[in-house]
Design a protein around this motif. Structure first.
Motif, mmCIF file in Angstrom:
data_model
loop_
_atom_site.group_PDB
_atom_site.id
_atom_site.type_symbol
_atom_site.label_atom_id
_atom_site.label_comp_id
_atom_site.label_asym_id
_atom_site.label_seq_id
_atom_site.Cartn_x
_atom_site.Cartn_y
_atom_site.Cartn_z
ATOM 1 N N GLU A 56 0.812 -1.217 0.000
ATOM 2 C CA GLU A 56 0.000 0.000 0.000
ATOM 3 C C GLU A 56 0.846 1.269 0.000
ATOM 4 O O GLU A 56 0.477 2.282 0.592
ATOM 5 N N GLY A 57 1.995 1.220 -0.661
ATOM 6 C CA GLY A 57 2.821 2.409 -0.845
ATOM 7 C C GLY A 57 3.645 2.807 0.358
ATOM 8 O O GLY A 57 4.852 2.993 0.258
ATOM 9 N N ALA A 58 3.007 2.913 1.517
ATOM 10 C CA ALA A 58 3.689 3.467 2.691
ATOM 11 C C ALA A 58 4.012 2.422 3.750
ATOM 12 O O ALA A 58 4.486 2.778 4.832
ATOM 13 N N PHE A 59 3.795 1.137 3.466
ATOM 14 C CA PHE A 59 3.914 0.122 4.498
ATOM 15 C C PHE A 59 4.692 -1.099 4.007
ATOM 16 O O PHE A 59 4.969 -1.242 2.812
ATOM 17 N N THR A 60 5.038 -1.955 4.958
ATOM 18 C CA THR A 60 5.637 -3.263 4.668
ATOM 19 C C THR A 60 4.785 -4.334 5.332
ATOM 20 O O THR A 60 4.464 -4.233 6.523
ATOM 21 N N LEU A 61 4.412 -5.344 4.559
ATOM 22 C CA LEU A 61 3.645 -6.483 5.051
ATOM 23 C C LEU A 61 4.615 -7.601 5.418
ATOM 24 O O LEU A 61 5.506 -7.930 4.634
ATOM 25 N N ILE A 62 4.436 -8.189 6.597
ATOM 26 C CA ILE A 62 5.346 -9.221 7.098
ATOM 27 C C ILE A 62 4.546 -10.440 7.516
ATOM 28 O O ILE A 62 3.590 -10.340 8.286
ATOM 29 N N GLY A 63 4.909 -11.594 7.008
ATOM 30 C CA GLY A 63 4.215 -12.829 7.400
ATOM 31 C C GLY A 63 4.717 -14.013 6.597
ATOM 32 O O GLY A 63 5.524 -13.869 5.692
ATOM 33 N N THR A 64 4.271 -15.175 6.955
ATOM 34 C CA THR A 64 3.200 -15.460 7.880
ATOM 35 C C THR A 64 3.679 -16.440 8.940
ATOM 36 O O THR A 64 4.734 -17.052 8.788
ATOM 37 N N THR A 65 2.893 -16.581 9.992
ATOM 38 C CA THR A 65 3.146 -17.620 10.975
ATOM 39 C C THR A 65 2.384 -18.880 10.571
ATOM 40 O O THR A 65 1.520 -18.852 9.705
ATOM 41 N N ASP A 66 2.716 -19.987 11.196
ATOM 42 C CA ASP A 66 1.992 -21.252 11.022
ATOM 43 C C ASP A 66 1.830 -21.868 12.399
ATOM 44 O O ASP A 66 2.746 -22.505 12.912
ATOM 45 N N VAL A 67 0.655 -21.675 12.990
ATOM 46 C CA VAL A 67 0.414 -22.114 14.367
ATOM 47 C C VAL A 67 -0.775 -23.074 14.388
ATOM 48 O O VAL A 67 -1.853 -22.724 13.890
ATOM 49 N N PRO A 68 -0.628 -24.255 14.965
ATOM 50 C CA PRO A 68 -1.788 -25.161 15.064
ATOM 51 C C PRO A 68 -2.941 -24.472 15.786
ATOM 52 O O PRO A 68 -2.746 -23.769 16.788
ATOM 53 N N HIS A 69 -4.149 -24.664 15.272
ATOM 54 C CA HIS A 69 -5.319 -23.993 15.830
ATOM 55 C C HIS A 69 -6.347 -25.035 16.249
ATOM 56 O O HIS A 69 -6.774 -25.859 15.437
ATOM 57 N N SER A 70 -6.735 -24.991 17.513
ATOM 58 C CA SER A 70 -7.681 -25.981 18.028
ATOM 59 C C SER A 70 -8.994 -25.362 18.491
ATOM 60 O O SER A 70 -9.898 -26.073 18.913
ATOM 61 N N GLY A 71 -9.126 -24.038 18.402
ATOM 62 C CA GLY A 71 -10.340 -23.376 18.859
ATOM 63 C C GLY A 71 -11.359 -23.244 17.745
ATOM 64 O O GLY A 71 -11.328 -23.971 16.747
ATOM 65 N N GLU A 72 -12.288 -22.309 17.914
ATOM 66 C CA GLU A 72 -13.274 -22.033 16.880
ATOM 67 C C GLU A 72 -12.555 -21.545 15.616
ATOM 68 O O GLU A 72 -11.542 -20.847 15.701
ATOM 69 N N PRO A 73 -13.076 -21.873 14.432
ATOM 70 C CA PRO A 73 -12.373 -21.543 13.195
ATOM 71 C C PRO A 73 -12.162 -20.053 12.941
ATOM 72 O O PRO A 73 -11.234 -19.672 12.241
ATOM 73 N N GLY A 74 -13.013 -19.202 13.453
ATOM 74 C CA GLY A 74 -12.802 -17.791 13.174
ATOM 75 C C GLY A 74 -13.930 -16.948 13.735
ATOM 76 O O GLY A 74 -14.966 -17.490 14.116
#
Length: 504
Positions: A267-285
């Motif tokens: 977006e011109g003025a920013f830097t995007l950093i990622g991603t993580t990979d973490v096992p998820h056991s809770g609600e999907p989202g």
């Protein structure tokens, strides 16, 4: 099937659901898609926003997936040149991690698995004294450069849904499928609109379960079927900080734990950093980034770049849960990104196709494979067609975005250059439909800030299913990063007033 309202009911409005709905509608099927929230609200808007072959998948010998993804990379670049464009990546060699010969071999395979080379190939680079090396720490002296593509991920979903609708599909957002059962010659599904609470019964001959992280829950609870395929939920998180370096190139940074992390101009003025990979056991989202994930991503940058960042530098973060096919890999980062399509039927009739796994790059091929599996249940279905069909707004001569932008600015000289580029990137050749007969900026109505006008908001409501300020600021665009607080407040008030008027 002739007695059904629809030939196909698609559950889920992420990239796979939208892609399947589009493909099916173009083959002459009567299609309804139901999405419980906004299009791309969950996983599909939380990607790293890349159309790529998956260089790191070569370490896991996923040659078929990489070959397919590279073929799709070139194809999608032609079919949606407004929302997809080339991006050069720099991969520094870090002593003590993967050896240089392994990186060179991987890039050699990456180049040659792409049958048609639409992008520049890989090359070795000397980092000291170069633009690529300037942002990096002095210990990183050697590296490699290669090409992949950027994509506006949530817009890719919306464009597929738009094309599906234009080919006759019904797209119902904020609509949940509460239950479905086989009844004689069709499925009978009860769907409920989340805003009005109104429910109705829908008859369909086939169902596609593209519910993403909810695929197993939908199969068991909504459809009453046992799952023969396991899904593994993995949370991926990203952070956005103020721009860390000059240049249009991205970095792919190796980490001591064997993972890689991207740093991408955003977006011109920013830097995007990622991603993580973490096992998820809770609600999907929905899900949020954790403190540990934020610290991890900051540490990844601080290992390789001269600029140092801390959690307090994060201006925005986003997280999503990926529904990966469970291949029993020990680490979340090693779980396959390939997909599995599982079909359940009753005596060769009334099938349910469930989508497990997948990645945004291969969504179109996944849709083709899904329709191939459903073809025996629908004799006479038209053949595959999406391989050469541009997405809405992508029909610019020669797929030449810069040429299209220059023409737009010549025809609409009242548009500020930054605004013209943003509109062209978002809407492509549909930009003129948004602008209508406007000859001045004032003709576009109130300005909420950063060139977001009343005309654009109306277009997003009428044509792209936007119903809230969040839909517009974070999925149809990323103006939420740029708009001042007062602009957001005015937009929210405007959207609330529109919603009340619609309800009345």
């Amino acid at each position: 099937m002739d007695a059904s309202d629809y030939d196909l009911l698609v559950i889920g409005g992420g990239i796979n659901g939208a892609g399947i709905a589009r493909d099916a509608a173009g083959r002459g099927l009567r299609v309804m898609l139901c999405e419980r929230g906004d299009l791309a609200e969950f996983t599909s808007s939380s990607s790293t926003k890349l159309i790529h072959g998956g260089l790191r998948y070569l370490e896991h010998y996923e040659f078929r997936l990489v070959r397919e993804a590279l073929a799709e990379r070139g194809r999608l670049l032609r079919l949606a040149p407004h929302i997809i464009w080339p991006l050069r990546f720099v991969l520094p060699h870090d002593e003590g991690l993967r050896p240089a010969w392994m990186l060179r071999l991987g890039l050699f395979l990456y180049d040659h698995l792409a049958r048609l080379r639409a992008l520049p190939g890989s090359a070795s680079v000397t980092l000291p004294g170069s633009d690529f090396g300037l942002p990096l720490q002095p210990r990183l002296t050697r590296g490699f450069a290669y090409s992949d593509c950027w994509v506006e991920d949530s817009r890719l979903v919306v464009l597929n849904a738009m094309d599906a609708r234009e080919r006759g599909a019904q797209i119902r957002t904020r609509t949940t499928v509460e239950a479905a059962r086989r009844d004689g010659t069709s499925w009978v599904a009860t769907i409920r609109h989340m805003g009005t609470g109104r429910s109705e019964a829908v008859h369909a001959g086939m169902i596609v379960n593209a519910a993403g992280p909810w695929v197993s829950e939908t199969l068991g609870h909504t459809l009453g079927l046992a799952s023969r395929t396991a899904v593994r939920l993995v949370k991926g998180s990203h952070i956005v900080v103020r721009k860390l370096y000059e240049g249009d190139h991205a970095y792919i940074l190796q980490q001591p734990d064997g993972r890689i992390v991207f740093a991408i101009p955003y977006e011109g003025a920013f830097t995007l950093i990622g991603t993580t990979d973490v096992p998820h056991s809770g609600e999907p989202g929905p899900v949020r980034i954790s403190e540990d994930e934020t610290l991890y991503l900051c540490d990844c940058i601080n290992r390789s770049l001269r600029a140092r960042i801390h959690p307090c530098d994060v201006v925005w973060s986003f997280s999503g849960v990926r529904p990966l096919f469970d291949d029993a890999a020990a680490k979340a980062s090693a779980v396959t990104r390939d997909y599995v399509l599982d079909v359940s039927d009753r005596d060769g009739r009334l099938p349910v196709l469930s989508v497990f796994g997948g990645k945004i790059t291969t969504y179109r091929r996944l849709a083709e494979h899904a329709l191939a599996k459903l073809a025996p249940y629908r004799p006479g279905m038209k053949p595959a067609w999406t391989g050469d069909a541009v997405l809405p707004g992508g029909d610019m001569p020669g797929a030449d975005f810069e040429g299209f932008l220059a023409d737009l600015m010549a025809r609409r000289p009242f548009l500020p250059p930054a605004m013209a580029r943003r509109l062209a990137r978002a809407y492509g050749t549909r930009t003129d439909g948004l602008l209508g007969t406007a000859r001045t900026l004032a003709d576009l109505g109130a300005d909420f800030g950063e060139g977001l006008t009343e005309a654009e908001v109306a277009y997003l409501i009428d044509r792209e299913w936007a119903r809230s300020a969040q839909d517009i600021l974070w999925r149809r665009s990323k103006l939420g990063l740029h708009l001042p607080p007062e602009g957001r407040a005015r937009l929210e008030a405007y959207m609330e007033a529109k919603a009340k008027a619609e309800a009345a």
